[in-house]
Scaffold this motif. Structure first.
Motif, PDB file in Angstrom:
ATOM      1  N   ILE A   2       0.829  -1.203   0.000  1.00 17.00           N
ATOM      2  CA  ILE A   2       0.000   0.000   0.000  1.00 17.00           C
ATOM      3  C   ILE A   2       0.868   1.259   0.000  1.00 17.00           C
ATOM      4  O   ILE A   2       0.618   2.203  -0.739  1.00 17.00           O
ATOM      5  CB  ILE A   2      -0.937   0.017   1.230  1.00 17.00           C
ATOM      6  CG1 ILE A   2      -1.787  -1.241   1.299  1.00 17.00           C
ATOM      7  CG2 ILE A   2      -1.783   1.274   1.265  1.00 17.00           C
ATOM      8  CD1 ILE A   2      -2.705  -1.455   0.126  1.00 17.00           C
ATOM      9  N   ARG A  16      -1.545  -4.997   3.058  1.00 18.80           N
ATOM     10  CA  ARG A  16      -2.923  -5.382   3.371  1.00 18.80           C
ATOM     11  C   ARG A  16      -3.036  -6.882   3.153  1.00 18.80           C
ATOM     12  O   ARG A  16      -2.552  -7.415   2.166  1.00 18.80           O
ATOM     13  CB  ARG A  16      -3.919  -4.667   2.465  1.00 18.80           C
ATOM     14  CG  ARG A  16      -5.369  -5.042   2.757  1.00 18.80           C
ATOM     15  CD  ARG A  16      -6.348  -4.434   1.742  1.00 18.80           C
ATOM     16  NE  ARG A  16      -6.203  -3.011   1.580  1.00 18.80           N
ATOM     17  CZ  ARG A  16      -6.818  -2.088   2.325  1.00 18.80           C
ATOM     18  NH1 ARG A  16      -7.615  -2.452   3.306  1.00 18.80           N
ATOM     19  NH2 ARG A  16      -6.635  -0.814   2.077  1.00 18.80           N
ATOM     20  N   GLU A  24      -3.501 -10.196  10.482  1.00 15.20           N
ATOM     21  CA  GLU A  24      -2.433  -9.250  10.205  1.00 15.20           C
ATOM     22  C   GLU A  24      -1.109  -9.758  10.769  1.00 15.20           C
ATOM     23  O   GLU A  24      -1.077 -10.676  11.582  1.00 15.20           O
ATOM     24  CB  GLU A  24      -2.749  -7.888  10.834  1.00 15.20           C
ATOM     25  CG  GLU A  24      -4.012  -7.249  10.321  1.00 15.20           C
ATOM     26  CD  GLU A  24      -4.331  -5.932  10.997  1.00 15.20           C
ATOM     27  OE1 GLU A  24      -3.553  -5.468  11.847  1.00 15.20           O
ATOM     28  OE2 GLU A  24      -5.375  -5.361  10.666  1.00 15.20           O
ATOM     29  N   ASP A  53      -8.457  -4.240  10.507  1.00 16.53           N
ATOM     30  CA  ASP A  53      -8.855  -3.957   9.131  1.00 16.53           C
ATOM     31  C   ASP A  53      -8.020  -4.672   8.066  1.00 16.53           C
ATOM     32  O   ASP A  53      -8.209  -4.460   6.880  1.00 16.53           O
ATOM     33  CB  ASP A  53      -8.809  -2.454   8.882  1.00 16.53           C
ATOM     34  CG  ASP A  53      -7.433  -1.861   9.144  1.00 16.53           C
ATOM     35  OD1 ASP A  53      -6.504  -2.617   9.486  1.00 16.53           O
ATOM     36  OD2 ASP A  53      -7.292  -0.633   9.018  1.00 16.53           O
ATOM     37  N   LEU A  55      -4.930  -4.084   7.414  1.00 13.94           N
ATOM     38  CA  LEU A  55      -3.777  -3.241   7.091  1.00 13.94           C
ATOM     39  C   LEU A  55      -2.738  -3.349   8.199  1.00 13.94           C
ATOM     40  O   LEU A  55      -3.095  -3.374   9.374  1.00 13.94           O
ATOM     41  CB  LEU A  55      -4.183  -1.782   6.974  1.00 13.94           C
ATOM     42  CG  LEU A  55      -4.817  -1.330   5.680  1.00 13.94           C
ATOM     43  CD1 LEU A  55      -5.295   0.113   5.823  1.00 13.94           C
ATOM     44  CD2 LEU A  55      -3.868  -1.447   4.518  1.00 13.94           C
TER      45      LEU A  55
END
Length: 75
Positions: A2, A16, A24, A53, A55
């Motif tokens: 990203i 991500r 994660e 999320d 990320l």
């Protein structure tokens, strides 16, 4: 991948989870890592907010030692 950013002497890659779920990285600089509290300027520079999320940030050296191949899709 990203984003790629530096903060002081640190180099980071933001990634991500490609499956889009909340799994994660859990090493240094993961959402629950104490590194963020140790280096609040890095947290500010990277606009870090711990969220479930998919990320996550990895320090460059951890990234290159963990991955040997990456694929980039152009949409």
């Amino acid at each position: 991948m990203i984003a790629v950013k530096t903060s002081g002497s640190f180099k980071f890659v933001q990634l991500r989870n490609p499956w889009g779920n909340s799994v994660e990285w859990n090493g240094d600089w993961s959402d629950g890592s104490g590194k963020w509290a140790e280096h609040p300027q890095v947290q500010d520079d990277l606009n870090f907010e711990p969220e479930d999320d998919g990320l996550f940030w990895m320090e460059w050296n951890a990234f290159v030692s963990t991955y040997d191949t990456i694929e980039v899709q152009m949409w």
